[in-house]
Design a protein around this motif. Structure first.
Motif, PDB file in Angstrom:
ATOM      1  N   ALA A  43       1.038  -1.262  -0.061  1.00  0.00           N
ATOM      2  CA  ALA A  43       0.024  -0.090   0.119  1.00  0.00           C
ATOM      3  C   ALA A  43       0.698   1.257  -0.063  1.00  0.00           C
ATOM      4  CB  ALA A  43      -0.786  -0.034   1.079  1.00  0.00           C
ATOM      5  N   VAL A  44       2.018   1.355   0.784  1.00  0.00           N
ATOM      6  CA  VAL A  44       3.022   2.487   0.529  1.00  0.00           C
ATOM      7  C   VAL A  44       3.475   2.615  -0.433  1.00  0.00           C
ATOM      8  CG1 VAL A  44       5.129   3.379   1.816  1.00  0.00           C
ATOM      9  CG2 VAL A  44       3.195   2.458   2.944  1.00  0.00           C
ATOM     10  N   GLN A  45       3.884   1.516  -1.334  1.00  0.00           N
ATOM     11  CA  GLN A  45       4.530   1.316  -2.515  1.00  0.00           C
ATOM     12  C   GLN A  45       3.915   2.128  -3.599  1.00  0.00           C
ATOM     13  OE1 GLN A  45       7.782   0.823  -3.013  1.00  0.00           O
ATOM     14  NE2 GLN A  45       8.051   0.289  -0.794  1.00  0.00           N
ATOM     15  N   VAL A  46       2.500   1.733  -3.576  1.00  0.00           N
ATOM     16  CA  VAL A  46       1.519   2.398  -4.688  1.00  0.00           C
ATOM     17  C   VAL A  46       0.915   3.546  -4.289  1.00  0.00           C
ATOM     18  CG1 VAL A  46       1.072  -0.115  -5.351  1.00  0.00           C
ATOM     19  CG2 VAL A  46      -0.724   0.994  -3.732  1.00  0.00           C
ATOM     20  N   SER A  47       1.240   4.184  -3.223  1.00  0.00           N
ATOM     21  CA  SER A  47       0.643   5.477  -2.820  1.00  0.00           C
ATOM     22  C   SER A  47       0.787   6.811  -3.620  1.00  0.00           C
ATOM     23  CB  SER A  47       0.901   5.753  -1.249  1.00  0.00           C
ATOM     24  OG  SER A  47       2.395   5.994  -1.332  1.00  0.00           O
ATOM     25  N   ASP A  48       1.969   6.881  -4.437  1.00  0.00           N
ATOM     26  CA  ASP A  48       2.333   7.859  -5.333  1.00  0.00           C
ATOM     27  C   ASP A  48       1.600   7.825  -6.633  1.00  0.00           C
ATOM     28  OD1 ASP A  48       3.868   8.904  -3.242  1.00  0.00           O
ATOM     29  OD2 ASP A  48       5.676   7.839  -4.066  1.00  0.00           O
ATOM     30  N   PHE A  49       0.786   6.518  -7.144  1.00  0.00           N
ATOM     31  CA  PHE A  49       0.255   6.521  -8.263  1.00  0.00           C
ATOM     32  C   PHE A  49      -0.855   7.279  -8.116  1.00  0.00           C
ATOM     33  CE2 PHE A  49       3.538   2.952  -8.141  1.00  0.00           C
ATOM     34  CZ  PHE A  49       4.050   3.130  -9.115  1.00  0.00           C
ATOM     35  N   GLY A  50      -1.567   7.385  -9.544  1.00  0.00           N
ATOM     36  CA  GLY A  50      -2.936   7.917  -9.588  1.00  0.00           C
ATOM     37  C   GLY A  50      -4.055   7.104  -9.270  1.00  0.00           C
ATOM     38  N   ILE A  54      -7.659   2.653  -5.925  1.00  0.00           N
ATOM     39  CA  ILE A  54      -8.140   1.277  -6.331  1.00  0.00           C
ATOM     40  C   ILE A  54      -7.278   0.101  -6.048  1.00  0.00           C
ATOM     41  CG2 ILE A  54      -8.523  -0.212  -8.811  1.00  0.00           C
ATOM     42  CD1 ILE A  54      -9.366   2.549  -9.875  1.00  0.00           C
ATOM     43  N   ALA A  55      -5.850   0.480  -5.975  1.00  0.00           N
ATOM     44  CA  ALA A  55      -4.957  -0.635  -5.557  1.00  0.00           C
ATOM     45  C   ALA A  55      -4.911  -0.879  -4.104  1.00  0.00           C
ATOM     46  CB  ALA A  55      -3.522  -0.035  -5.695  1.00  0.00           C
ATOM     47  N   TRP A  56      -5.497   0.223  -3.347  1.00  0.00           N
ATOM     48  CA  TRP A  56      -5.647  -0.099  -1.799  1.00  0.00           C
ATOM     49  C   TRP A  56      -6.807  -0.977  -1.498  1.00  0.00           C
ATOM     50  CZ3 TRP A  56      -4.950   5.784  -0.402  1.00  0.00           C
ATOM     51  CH2 TRP A  56      -3.471   6.287  -0.391  1.00  0.00           C
ATOM     52  N   LEU A  57      -7.966  -0.651  -2.624  1.00  0.00           N
ATOM     53  CA  LEU A  57      -9.083  -1.425  -2.160  1.00  0.00           C
ATOM     54  C   LEU A  57      -8.869  -3.037  -2.636  1.00  0.00           C
ATOM     55  CD1 LEU A  57     -11.977   0.881  -3.662  1.00  0.00           C
ATOM     56  CD2 LEU A  57     -11.557  -0.015  -1.301  1.00  0.00           C
ATOM     57  N   VAL A  58      -7.992  -3.268  -3.742  1.00  0.00           N
ATOM     58  CA  VAL A  58      -7.616  -4.525  -4.142  1.00  0.00           C
ATOM     59  C   VAL A  58      -6.918  -5.258  -2.987  1.00  0.00           C
ATOM     60  CG1 VAL A  58      -6.545  -5.896  -5.993  1.00  0.00           C
ATOM     61  CG2 VAL A  58      -8.062  -4.043  -6.497  1.00  0.00           C
ATOM     62  N   LEU A  59      -5.962  -4.520  -2.675  1.00  0.00           N
ATOM     63  CA  LEU A  59      -4.977  -4.797  -1.656  1.00  0.00           C
ATOM     64  C   LEU A  59      -5.664  -5.313  -0.350  1.00  0.00           C
ATOM     65  CD1 LEU A  59      -1.715  -2.742  -1.901  1.00  0.00           C
ATOM     66  CD2 LEU A  59      -1.789  -5.319  -2.430  1.00  0.00           C
ATOM     67  N   ALA A  60      -6.684  -4.304   0.103  1.00  0.00           N
ATOM     68  CA  ALA A  60      -7.210  -4.610   1.332  1.00  0.00           C
ATOM     69  C   ALA A  60      -8.305  -6.035   1.131  1.00  0.00           C
ATOM     70  CB  ALA A  60      -8.454  -3.529   1.578  1.00  0.00           C
ATOM     71  N   ALA A  61      -8.818  -6.164  -0.025  1.00  0.00           N
ATOM     72  CA  ALA A  61      -9.833  -7.395  -0.301  1.00  0.00           C
ATOM     73  C   ALA A  61      -8.827  -8.502  -0.062  1.00  0.00           C
ATOM     74  CB  ALA A  61     -10.243  -7.207  -1.602  1.00  0.00           C
ATOM     75  N   ILE A  62      -7.557  -8.535  -0.715  1.00  0.00           N
ATOM     76  CA  ILE A  62      -6.668  -9.663  -0.682  1.00  0.00           C
ATOM     77  C   ILE A  62      -6.136 -10.040   0.532  1.00  0.00           C
ATOM     78  CG2 ILE A  62      -4.362 -10.304  -1.539  1.00  0.00           C
ATOM     79  CD1 ILE A  62      -4.621  -8.964  -4.162  1.00  0.00           C
ATOM     80  N   VAL A  63      -5.657  -8.882   1.496  1.00  0.00           N
ATOM     81  CA  VAL A  63      -5.397  -9.188   2.824  1.00  0.00           C
ATOM     82  C   VAL A  63      -6.681  -9.818   3.699  1.00  0.00           C
ATOM     83  CG1 VAL A  63      -4.788  -7.967   4.866  1.00  0.00           C
ATOM     84  CG2 VAL A  63      -3.726  -7.631   2.914  1.00  0.00           C
ATOM     85  N   VAL A  64      -7.803  -9.446   3.441  1.00  0.00           N
ATOM     86  CA  VAL A  64      -8.915  -9.648   4.061  1.00  0.00           C
ATOM     87  C   VAL A  64      -9.349 -11.305   3.826  1.00  0.00           C
ATOM     88  CG1 VAL A  64     -11.562  -9.587   4.373  1.00  0.00           C
ATOM     89  CG2 VAL A  64     -10.151  -7.701   4.593  1.00  0.00           C
ATOM     90  N   VAL A  65      -9.063 -11.540   2.614  1.00  0.00           N
ATOM     91  CA  VAL A  65      -9.162 -12.965   2.073  1.00  0.00           C
ATOM     92  C   VAL A  65      -7.938 -13.955   2.735  1.00  0.00           C
ATOM     93  CG1 VAL A  65      -9.036 -14.524   0.270  1.00  0.00           C
ATOM     94  CG2 VAL A  65     -10.453 -12.611   0.090  1.00  0.00           C
ATOM     95  N   LEU A  66      -6.749 -13.408   2.702  1.00  0.00           N
ATOM     96  CA  LEU A  66      -5.654 -14.234   3.228  1.00  0.00           C
ATOM     97  C   LEU A  66      -5.806 -14.429   4.559  1.00  0.00           C
ATOM     98  CD1 LEU A  66      -2.706 -12.928   1.188  1.00  0.00           C
ATOM     99  CD2 LEU A  66      -3.835 -14.984   1.032  1.00  0.00           C
ATOM    100  N   VAL A  67      -6.180 -13.429   5.423  1.00  0.00           N
ATOM    101  CA  VAL A  67      -6.118 -13.492   6.996  1.00  0.00           C
ATOM    102  C   VAL A  67      -7.560 -14.195   7.313  1.00  0.00           C
ATOM    103  CG1 VAL A  67      -7.031 -12.140   8.979  1.00  0.00           C
ATOM    104  CG2 VAL A  67      -5.189 -11.275   7.540  1.00  0.00           C
ATOM    105  N   THR A  68      -8.491 -14.448   6.708  1.00  0.00           N
ATOM    106  CA  THR A  68      -9.505 -15.045   6.853  1.00  0.00           C
ATOM    107  C   THR A  68      -9.210 -16.626   6.532  1.00  0.00           C
ATOM    108  OG1 THR A  68     -11.236 -13.455   6.349  1.00  0.00           O
ATOM    109  CG2 THR A  68     -12.048 -15.658   6.179  1.00  0.00           C
TER     110      THR A  68
END
Length: 176
Positions: A43-50, A54-68
């Motif tokens: 999330a920090v790595q993609v923070s400078d992109f426009g 969208i990347a944060w939402l995708v990353l959050a979804a992936i993290v939620v699935v992995l944690v579950t």
């Protein structure tokens, strides 16, 4: 009544009731740390992109699935797994959605043994192996304080009043 008290017959009491050893939770906790840490790093790595939102939402979804999948499911499975020794039987229950149960009457147990590796000895757990009258040996992994459980189970098997010789069962010439 609390679990497993509602499963007991009249006069039966719980000798040991435990979940698998806490070492089974080490990998799920490590997965939690890696998933959350990796997600935060990306999330920090993609923070400078426009397209960062969208990347944060995708990353959050992936993290939620992995944690579950890698953390929450194993913790729930650990919490719903029960190894119980009563005055009459050994009970093993596992599962959440598909529940599986195993009961072994103490009178049907032929032998009880345990195994533990060096790491198991350091952590205080091991595998309990029960051989019953008609089945293959049953192995119960990650039993906490396995040596104590082994000796208590052995004591319950041999202290069972139904197994004791009664004087009316003795042959008249003095043999048991």
């Amino acid at each position: 009544m609390a679990y497993p008290d509602d499963l007991l017959s009249t006069g039966e009491h719980v000798v040991i009731h435990q979940h698998p050893h806490w070492k089974t939770l080490l990998v799920p906790v490590l997965a939690l740390v890696v998933a959350v840490g990796g997600g935060a790093y990306l999330a920090v790595q993609v923070s400078d992109f426009g397209w960062a939102s969208i990347a944060w939402l995708v990353l959050a979804a992936i993290v939620v699935v992995l944690v579950t999948w890698l953390t929450l499911a194993p913790v729930v499975r650990w919490r719903t797994t029960h190894f119980i020794v009563t005055s009459e039987r050994v009970m093993y229950r596992i599962g959440v959605f598909k529940r599986t149960g195993l009961d072994i009457p103490l009178g049907r147990i032929n032998s009880v043994r345990f195994e533990h590796t060096l790491l198991d000895r350091i952590l205080g757990c091991g595998t309990l192996i029960i051989e019953s009258a008609s089945d293959e040996p049953l192995e119960f992994d990650d039993i906490g304080r396995v040596e104590k459980v082994h000796s208590l189970l052995y004591r319950e098997i041999n202290d069972n009043p139904a197994d004791d010789h009664r004087t009316e069962d003795r042959v008249t010439d003095g043999r048991a």
